[in-house]
Scaffold this motif. Structure first.
Motif, short mmCIF file in Angstrom:
data_model
loop_
_atom_site.label_atom_id
_atom_site.label_comp_id
_atom_site.label_asym_id
_atom_site.label_seq_id
_atom_site.Cartn_x
_atom_site.Cartn_y
_atom_site.Cartn_z
N GLN B 320 -34.49 -6.53 20.16
CA GLN B 320 -35.25 -7.11 19.04
C GLN B 320 -34.54 -6.94 17.69
N ASP B 322 -34.86 -8.58 15.04
CA ASP B 322 -35.74 -8.74 13.88
C ASP B 322 -36.65 -7.54 13.65
N ALA B 323 -36.65 -6.60 14.61
CA ALA B 323 -37.44 -5.38 14.43
C ALA B 323 -36.53 -4.19 14.13
N ALA B 360 -29.75 -7.96 20.59
CA ALA B 360 -30.58 -8.79 21.48
C ALA B 360 -30.24 -8.51 22.95
N SER B 365 -36.62 -0.83 25.83
CA SER B 365 -37.55 -0.94 24.71
C SER B 365 -37.77 0.46 24.19
#
Lengths: 406, 370
Positions: B320, B322-323, B360, B365
């Motif tokens: 991620q 964007d996080a 990406a 996670s």
């Protein structure tokens, strides 16, 4: 000049081309350097023993300043007279960055920096005295993070200073050893004073008002040094109810508005003889890293997340805890203490090391009528307890922090 | 005319009675003008350097607001640098390293508009003061006890020593649009902000002059730079070339994304974000030696990022971009939040694209604990 001997000028004919340049000659401009340039030159060429005097006036800077020389003093004419303004800053992550030891800065102000106002990264024998750091627009998420920020320092004194409207901590001592923070005023910051991953700190006679949290003693995971042994005493920690304006993701973003003194994951902390009141979440909050907005985040196995050997005594509490800035705490306030009730002066998340046999001695309290509520955060706030049995104890008092040369 | 002049110089055909000389100066007598060193000088409209210096290129260079850079190294005659597998080579006293920062000018624009870097041929002959804005030449001088860093700012026929650095304001063409560029010439102490790679000692070190960065050929040349240095007697102790580390080049589509991204992080971030660097306070380590994915930022909470967190929770959230705070730091230009802290005011689109792809493609996670 030993270098001259070693580096006796070496010449050799090696360059290709001719000896005289040709082409346009741009005339040199000879206007007097700005004060920004004068001060930068003083800092860049400083020698040990230099005293750099900042004259009265508001001096504007477009770039951050850096000092790398040991044994330098920067001295202004007063925190409201000699002002370094960074409102127009376009370069540099700090106002003044110091990478040096035996450094003293006194009697000046640093205003409106894009990042931290005064950062001192690694150094021994640091004195910050009567310095004001301020974002003049008041609390805003856009403000720089730290006002006065020594990190990885040793033998550090911060006194008589003022820190206003930092979007993280007004005074932030990180990863340091032997620290005294006294006689300062911190207001309208997210955290007034934060002692983080620091060993042997005395924080006393400070005024912390109108911050989100007044005085914080934190340990963060994954850093070279874990902190312990901090004494917080004789402070005035009142009305720290400013809404939390820290950027999300930062350590202090999890600080509830209305926190007087917070201990998070730190050990051997003594809180005594403070006047603490009207902090609407709680006058004193004690938590593990799990309850500080970090519950979803991981950290190295070696990290000790449990606050232990906490000793609270002889503080003068006035009422607080009437409007906690956490829905769980607000719900339990109403449920346990009534619609018009207040949380007790000391609120603990109740999270202890599972390897411990019992909670006896984790937090010792000898503070008259003041009581602690264990909110049982790990079990969904189920077993709320104000039973003081495990807290009627004493710890050996910590030694006064003595700074070398003070 | 210009080109002929350059060739004429490079072929050594000029009737030059007194060629300039490379000179060394002690620290208390550094000259005000770059030409005094005799390493990089202006000749007519050309920028030339001493024939005894070696130009060199890095596999993955530091991004500097799309500036082009001519790098040279000069060793005193008869001296040799000692190879080091991991760190900067040990260079002999008297070594002079130069880095000249310049931009092509957009044709016909008046006043000058700079063109953003599109990669360059490495052709030194092509660097001239007509088609290029030549901004500054930085020197690293190896004294007997330490390296010193100096920045000279070009003005007319010579460059002037600027201890305090400078900001030069330009217009630059990016994506066919013109943007403002506040180009920072670093002060002496700002040089140390990157080059004091061991922040505890504060000693200045070269950053690019490491085996893994140098392990390549110079543009247009078929031989490996390190082999050439070895053959010229400038470098000793080097193992066979296949034993030498090599940073992946960021534009090398054949290399792995991970290798290219780690190379980018190493050269752009590793000088501070290493276990002895100025940014060890953050607990985030981005140099080539870092193996712990946690230290590299996977699911790592910020320590003192302040507004630099961009409201994100972790340095890197696998999968991620964007996080991930790391990406935010590269996509922001605010001086208080951007990374690196110095030397970048524009967004490096290609670098960001690479690191976005890298993040990406990281599996996993951030696990919920407690």
């Amino acid at each position: 000049m030993p270098r001259t001997v070693v580096l006796a000028i070496i010449s050799l004919a090696g360059i290709v081309g001719c000896s005289q340049p040709t082409g346009d000659v741009t005339p040199q401009t000879t206007s007097a350097p700005s004060y920004e340039e004068q001060l930068r030159l003083q800092l860049e060429t400083a020698k040990a023993g230099d005293i750099i005097v900042i004259p009265e006036g508001v001096h504007s800077f477009s770039r951050g300043l850096t000092l790398n020389t040991d044994h330098v003093t920067i001295r202004g004419a007063g925190m409201d007279k000699s002002v370094l303004s960074f409102k127009d800053q376009i370069a540099g992550a700090e106002g003044l960055l110091v990478n040096a030891s035996n450094f003293t800065i006194e009697d000046l102000a640093i205003e409106d920096t894009k990042g931290d106002a005064l950062k001192i990264n690694e150094g021994k024998n640091i004195i910050i005295r009567r310095v004001r750091t301020e974002w003049t627009n008041g609390p805003s998420t856009e403000n720089g993070s730290y006002g006065i920020y020594p990190v990885q320092t040793e033998n550090t004194l911060i006194e008589g200073s003022v820190a206003i409207a930092a979007s993280d901590a007004g005074i932030y001592v990180g990863q340091s050893r032997f620290v005294v923070v006294r006689d300062n005023r911190v207001e309208f910051n997210v955290a007034g004073i934060e002692i983080e991953n620091t060993v042997h700190a005395d924080v006393y006679n400070n005024v912390a008002t109108n911050n989100t949290g007044g005085i914080l003693v934190f340990n963060m995971p994954n850093l070279p040094q874990e902190g312990h042994s901090t004494r917080v005493f004789d402070n005035y920690v009142m009305d720290n109810n400013t809404i939390n304006f820290a950027p999300a993701g930062t350590a202090v973003a999890g600080v509830p508005a209305g926190s007087g003194i917070i201990i998070n994951s730190n050990d051997k902390v003594e809180i005594f003889a403070n006047r603490i009141g009207n902090n609407q979440t709680a006058n004193v909050l004690i938590s593990s890293v799990f309850s500080a907005g970090y519950s979803e985040r991981t950290f190295a196995d070696a990290f000790d997340p449990y606050p232990e050997t906490i000793y609270i005594y002889d503080n003068e509490f006035s009422p607080g805890g009437n409007a906690p800035d956490r829905k769980e705490l607000e719900a339990l306030r109403v449920a346990t203490f009534g619609e018009d009730g207040r949380l007790p002066d000391i609120v603990w998340d109740g999270v202890t090391n599972p390897e411990r046999n019992d909670a006896m001695g984790v937090i010792c309290i000898d503070n008259g009528e003041a009581i602690l509520v264990n909110v049982d955060a790990r079990n969904g706030y189920r077993n709320i307890s104000t039973d003081m049995t495990n807290h009627r104890c004493v710890h050996e008092k910590l030694a006064k922090v003595t700074l070398a040369g003070q | 005319m210009t080109r002929n002049f350059c060739l004429w110089i490079l072929l050594g055909l000029g009737a030059c009675s007194q060629p300039p000389e490379v000179r060394l100066f002690p620290a208390d007598l550094y000259p005000e003008q770059l030409s005094a060193w005799g390493v990089v000088v202006r000749r007519g409209d050309a920028l030339v350097f001493t024939s005894r210096a070696q130009p060199y290129e890095l596999n993955s260079p530091l991004f500097s607001d799309y500036a082009l850079k001519l790098r040279t190294i000069w060793l005193p005659p008869g001296t040799t640098a000692a190879f080091n597998a991991d760190e900067a080579f040990d260079f002999p006293t008297g070594t002079i390293v130069t880095k000249t920062f310049f931009y092509p000018r957009v044709n016909g624009a008046s006043p000058t508009i700079l063109a953003a870097w599109q990669g360059w041929s490495g052709d030194v002959e092509a660097i001239n003061f007509i088609d290029h804005e030549i901004i500054e030449t930085r020197l690293l001088i190896r004294q007997s006890d330490q390296w010193d860093a100096l920045a000279y700012v070009w003005q007319g026929n010579d460059a002037q020593l600027k201890i305090t650095g400078a900001i030069r304001r330009f217009e630059i063409e990016l994506d066919q649009q013109t943007a403002k560029l506040n180009y920072l010439v670093p002060s002496r102490n700002e040089c140390a902000a990157c080059h004091a790679t061991n922040h505890s000692t504060g000693a200045i070190q070269p950053i690019g002059l490491k085996a893994r960065h140098l392990n390549r050929s110079y543009p247009g040349d078929e031989y490996n730079q390190l082999s050439i240095w070895q053959n010229k007697g400038l470098l000793s102790g080097m193992p066979s070339l296949d034993q030498v580390q090599k940073t992946a080049r960021m534009e090398d589509a054949a290399a792995s994304v991970d290798g290219r991204a780690r190379g980018y992080l190493d050269i752009n971030c590793g000088h501070c974000h290493n276990e002895k660097g100025a940014a060890d306070t953050s607990g985030l380590l981005l140099d080539a030696h870092t193996r712990s994915v946690h230290q590299l930022g996977y699911c790592k909470a910020p320590i003192a990022a302040g507004t630099g967190s961009g409201g994100r929770l972790y340095s890197i959230v696998p999968g991620q971009p964007d996080a991930s705070i790391l990406i935010y730091r590269l996509e922001i230009t605010d001086p208080g939040d951007r990374m690196p802290e110095l030397g970048r005011t524009l967004i490096h689109q290609e670098g960001v694209a690479l690191l976005r792809q890298w993040v990406a493609e990281i599996p996993g996670s951030c696990i919920v604990e407690a």
